[in-house]
Design a protein around this motif. Structure first.
Motif, PDB file in Angstrom:
ATOM      1  N   GLY A  15      55.523  52.289  42.665  1.00  7.79           N
ATOM      2  CA  GLY A  15      54.590  53.134  41.938  1.00  7.79           C
ATOM      3  C   GLY A  15      53.191  52.946  42.482  1.00  7.79           C
ATOM      4  N   ALA A  16      52.226  53.481  41.774  1.00  4.79           N
ATOM      5  CA  ALA A  16      50.827  53.358  42.189  1.00  4.79           C
ATOM      6  C   ALA A  16      50.375  51.907  42.071  1.00  4.79           C
ATOM      7  CB  ALA A  16      49.946  54.254  41.327  1.00  4.79           C
ATOM      8  N   GLY A  17      49.533  51.489  42.984  1.00  6.18           N
ATOM      9  CA  GLY A  17      49.054  50.113  42.970  1.00  6.18           C
ATOM     10  C   GLY A  17      47.633  50.006  42.447  1.00  6.18           C
ATOM     11  N   LYS A  18      47.157  48.781  42.415  1.00  2.01           N
ATOM     12  CA  LYS A  18      45.790  48.495  41.984  1.00  2.01           C
ATOM     13  C   LYS A  18      45.410  47.128  42.522  1.00  2.01           C
ATOM     14  CE  LYS A  18      48.015  46.916  37.799  1.00  2.01           C
ATOM     15  NZ  LYS A  18      48.550  47.383  36.531  1.00  2.01           N
ATOM     16  N   ILE A  19      44.141  46.862  42.563  1.00  2.42           N
ATOM     17  CA  ILE A  19      43.666  45.513  42.866  1.00  2.42           C
ATOM     18  C   ILE A  19      42.862  45.040  41.671  1.00  2.42           C
ATOM     19  CG2 ILE A  19      42.197  44.095  44.340  1.00  2.42           C
ATOM     20  CD1 ILE A  19      42.975  45.835  46.680  1.00  2.42           C
ATOM     21  N   ASN A  20      43.387  44.037  41.004  1.00  2.00           N
ATOM     22  CA  ASN A  20      42.688  43.433  39.880  1.00  2.00           C
ATOM     23  C   ASN A  20      41.741  42.379  40.424  1.00  2.00           C
ATOM     24  OD1 ASN A  20      44.038  45.014  37.976  1.00  2.00           O
ATOM     25  ND2 ASN A  20      45.715  43.558  37.791  1.00  2.00           N
ATOM     26  N   MET A  21      40.460  42.607  40.231  1.00  2.00           N
ATOM     27  CA  MET A  21      39.449  41.774  40.891  1.00  2.00           C
ATOM     28  C   MET A  21      39.171  40.460  40.151  1.00  2.00           C
ATOM     29  SD  MET A  21      38.725  43.787  43.451  1.00  2.00           S
ATOM     30  CE  MET A  21      37.100  43.768  44.176  1.00  2.00           C
ATOM     31  N   LYS A  22      39.289  40.446  38.848  1.00  6.48           N
ATOM     32  CA  LYS A  22      39.054  39.254  38.014  1.00  6.48           C
ATOM     33  C   LYS A  22      37.844  38.471  38.533  1.00  6.48           C
ATOM     34  CE  LYS A  22      41.491  37.367  34.530  1.00  6.48           C
ATOM     35  NZ  LYS A  22      42.015  38.116  33.380  1.00  6.48           N
ATOM     36  N   PRO A  23      36.664  39.093  38.551  1.00 10.04           N
ATOM     37  CA  PRO A  23      35.509  38.444  39.174  1.00 10.04           C
ATOM     38  C   PRO A  23      35.083  37.163  38.456  1.00 10.04           C
ATOM     39  CG  PRO A  23      34.850  40.414  37.970  1.00 10.04           C
ATOM     40  CD  PRO A  23      36.334  40.415  38.007  1.00 10.04           C
ATOM     41  N   ALA A  24      34.489  36.278  39.235  1.00  8.89           N
ATOM     42  CA  ALA A  24      34.012  35.001  38.707  1.00  8.89           C
ATOM     43  C   ALA A  24      33.085  35.219  37.521  1.00  8.89           C
ATOM     44  CB  ALA A  24      33.288  34.231  39.812  1.00  8.89           C
ATOM     45  N   ARG A  25      33.249  34.390  36.519  1.00  7.47           N
ATOM     46  CA  ARG A  25      32.393  34.280  35.340  1.00  7.47           C
ATOM     47  C   ARG A  25      32.573  35.401  34.312  1.00  7.47           C
ATOM     48  NH1 ARG A  25      29.766  32.698  39.723  1.00  7.47           N
ATOM     49  NH2 ARG A  25      28.972  34.779  40.128  1.00  7.47           N
ATOM     50  N   VAL A  26      32.976  36.585  34.728  1.00 10.01           N
ATOM     51  CA  VAL A  26      33.042  37.703  33.771  1.00 10.01           C
ATOM     52  C   VAL A  26      34.380  38.442  33.772  1.00 10.01           C
ATOM     53  CG1 VAL A  26      30.545  38.084  33.839  1.00 10.01           C
ATOM     54  CG2 VAL A  26      32.029  39.330  35.431  1.00 10.01           C
ATOM     55  N   GLY A  27      35.342  38.016  34.601  1.00 11.25           N
ATOM     56  CA  GLY A  27      36.607  38.736  34.692  1.00 11.25           C
ATOM     57  C   GLY A  27      37.288  38.868  33.338  1.00 11.25           C
ATOM     58  N   THR A  28      37.558  40.091  32.933  1.00 11.64           N
ATOM     59  CA  THR A  28      38.084  40.390  31.610  1.00 11.64           C
ATOM     60  C   THR A  28      39.469  39.785  31.396  1.00 11.64           C
ATOM     61  OG1 THR A  28      36.882  42.488  31.595  1.00 11.64           O
ATOM     62  CG2 THR A  28      38.680  42.272  30.022  1.00 11.64           C
ATOM     63  N   ALA A  29      39.692  39.268  30.193  1.00 12.79           N
ATOM     64  CA  ALA A  29      41.035  38.808  29.817  1.00 12.79           C
ATOM     65  C   ALA A  29      41.958  40.009  29.682  1.00 12.79           C
ATOM     66  CB  ALA A  29      40.969  38.050  28.491  1.00 12.79           C
ATOM     67  N   VAL A  30      43.228  39.797  30.001  1.00 13.62           N
ATOM     68  CA  VAL A  30      44.269  40.796  29.747  1.00 13.62           C
ATOM     69  C   VAL A  30      45.196  40.198  28.705  1.00 13.62           C
ATOM     70  CG1 VAL A  30      46.155  42.145  30.708  1.00 13.62           C
ATOM     71  CG2 VAL A  30      44.077  41.778  32.051  1.00 13.62           C
ATOM     72  N   GLU A  31      45.227  40.814  27.531  1.00 18.81           N
ATOM     73  CA  GLU A  31      45.997  40.259  26.426  1.00 18.81           C
ATOM     74  C   GLU A  31      47.498  40.268  26.727  1.00 18.81           C
ATOM     75  OE1 GLU A  31      45.006  38.838  23.549  1.00 18.81           O
ATOM     76  OE2 GLU A  31      42.949  38.938  24.284  1.00 18.81           O
ATOM     77  N   TRP A  32      48.237  39.453  25.996  1.00 16.59           N
ATOM     78  CA  TRP A  32      49.678  39.319  26.197  1.00 16.59           C
ATOM     79  C   TRP A  32      50.379  40.648  25.941  1.00 16.59           C
ATOM     80  CZ3 TRP A  32      52.020  34.915  27.982  1.00 16.59           C
ATOM     81  CH2 TRP A  32      51.205  33.774  28.054  1.00 16.59           C
ATOM     82  N   HIS A  33      51.248  41.001  26.887  1.00 12.01           N
ATOM     83  CA  HIS A  33      51.939  42.287  26.810  1.00 12.01           C
ATOM     84  C   HIS A  33      53.184  42.255  27.692  1.00 12.01           C
ATOM     85  CE1 HIS A  33      49.606  42.616  30.523  1.00 12.01           C
ATOM     86  NE2 HIS A  33      50.455  43.551  30.919  1.00 12.01           N
ATOM     87  N   GLN A  34      53.940  43.316  27.623  1.00 17.06           N
ATOM     88  CA  GLN A  34      55.069  43.557  28.525  1.00 17.06           C
ATOM     89  C   GLN A  34      54.804  44.882  29.237  1.00 17.06           C
ATOM     90  OE1 GLN A  34      57.575  43.202  24.986  1.00 17.06           O
ATOM     91  NE2 GLN A  34      59.028  41.998  26.191  1.00 17.06           N
ATOM     92  N   ASP A  35      54.940  44.887  30.560  1.00 15.48           N
ATOM     93  CA  ASP A  35      54.732  46.126  31.319  1.00 15.48           C
ATOM     94  C   ASP A  35      55.679  47.232  30.831  1.00 15.48           C
ATOM     95  OD1 ASP A  35      52.872  44.693  32.809  1.00 15.48           O
ATOM     96  OD2 ASP A  35      54.299  44.235  34.408  1.00 15.48           O
TER      97      ASP A  35
END
Length: 282
Positions: free
Chosen positions: A97-117
């Protein structure tokens, strides 16, 4: 290529980490390609999702959308080392499928809450997994993806709140299983593979090190989407990585929850999860 022991471990736990699948030179190439894409402007400018919190007066990039529009990243998903693993885990006929790059930058990278794809995209069977290529070293400090081993064999949890799909499992459900959590770590160039029904999440990145991952779904040829909103075969089916189009879907008795209704204006998992009244990662 992976061993039979690794395959069985994936089936049992729902995830697998293959360390240093790509060399340090290939990692450098991936980082350079990412930098070049981000620097593009005008009609060739990439689609970006920015962090809502600034870091020293700037809003860092949270996600690069559709990196597979660019040849450099197409080459990585077509690499035979990666495809050989996917054939063992999913079979001969595979698409992406379509891709992405999750950057999770230092100091501010957003949390991703618990889930199932799986909660976001149910199919006729659950022979799907997510591939994550580590662009940076992933350590315990820079918010690795955490998983609940074996949860892919359990229920599909409710990801709704107040009657709307927000893509978050009730944090109380997760807290009752916190002793079982396992972080997926490894050096840059490693790859993780996690089952579409595996429960997972990641905390905010509070470290001084970025945690970038090139992520895309790999799908068995006989798994077809249950809620297709695309118009062409390629849009609906995905791009073939191995084998051929399979027009006879395999139907399996797997638990499904339909991800509707989606809150008005929501276009990403970040926007959806921000609406959840209760969160695990605070």
């Amino acid at each position: 290529m992976i061993s039979e022991e690794s395959r069985l471990r994936y089936e049992e736990s729902g995830f697998l980490i293959v360390e240093s699948l790509f060399s340090s030179d290939e990692v450098k190439s991936m980082r350079q390609a990412l930098s070049d894409i981000v620097d593009q402007t005008g009609e060739s400018a990439p689609k970006l999702d920015l962090e809502t919190e600034d870091d020293g007066g700037r809003n860092p990039i949270r996600r690069l959308i559709n990196p597979l529009d660019y040849p450099a990243f197409q080459a990585f998903v077509q690499d035979e080392r990666l495809l050989s693993i996917l054939r063992i885990l999913l079979g001969k006929h595979i698409r992406r499928g379509a891709g992405k790059i999750n950057m999770k930058p230092a100091r501010v990278g957003t949390a991703v809450e618990w889930h199932q794809d799986w909660a976001f995209n149910p199919y006729t069977n659950d022979s799907l997994l997510t591939v994550s290529v580590f662009i940076d070293d992933v350590t315990l400090d820079n918010a690795p993806i955490q998983v609940l081993p074996g949860s892919h064999r359990g229920p599909v949890y409710d990801h709704h709140s107040n009657g709307e799909f927000v893509g978050v499992i009730d944090p109380d459900v997760i807290r009752r299983q916190s002793d079982a959590m396992v972080p997926m770590t490894g050096p840059a160039g490693s790859c993780s593979f996690h089952h579409v029904r595996l429960v997972h999440g990641s905390d905010r990145n509070r470290s001084d090190a970025d945690r970038r991952m090139f992520v895309f779904p790999a799908i068995a040829g006989n798994a077809w989407p249950l809620a297709a909103s695309k118009t062409t075969l390629e849009q609906m089916y995905g791009t073939i990585l191995s084998g051929n189009v399979v027009i006879a879907p395999k139907l399996v008795d797997v638990p499904v929850r339909v991800p509707v209704p989606i809150p008005k204006g929501v276009r990403s998992i970040f926007q959806a999860q921000a609406l959840a009244p209760k969160k695990y990662f605070e």
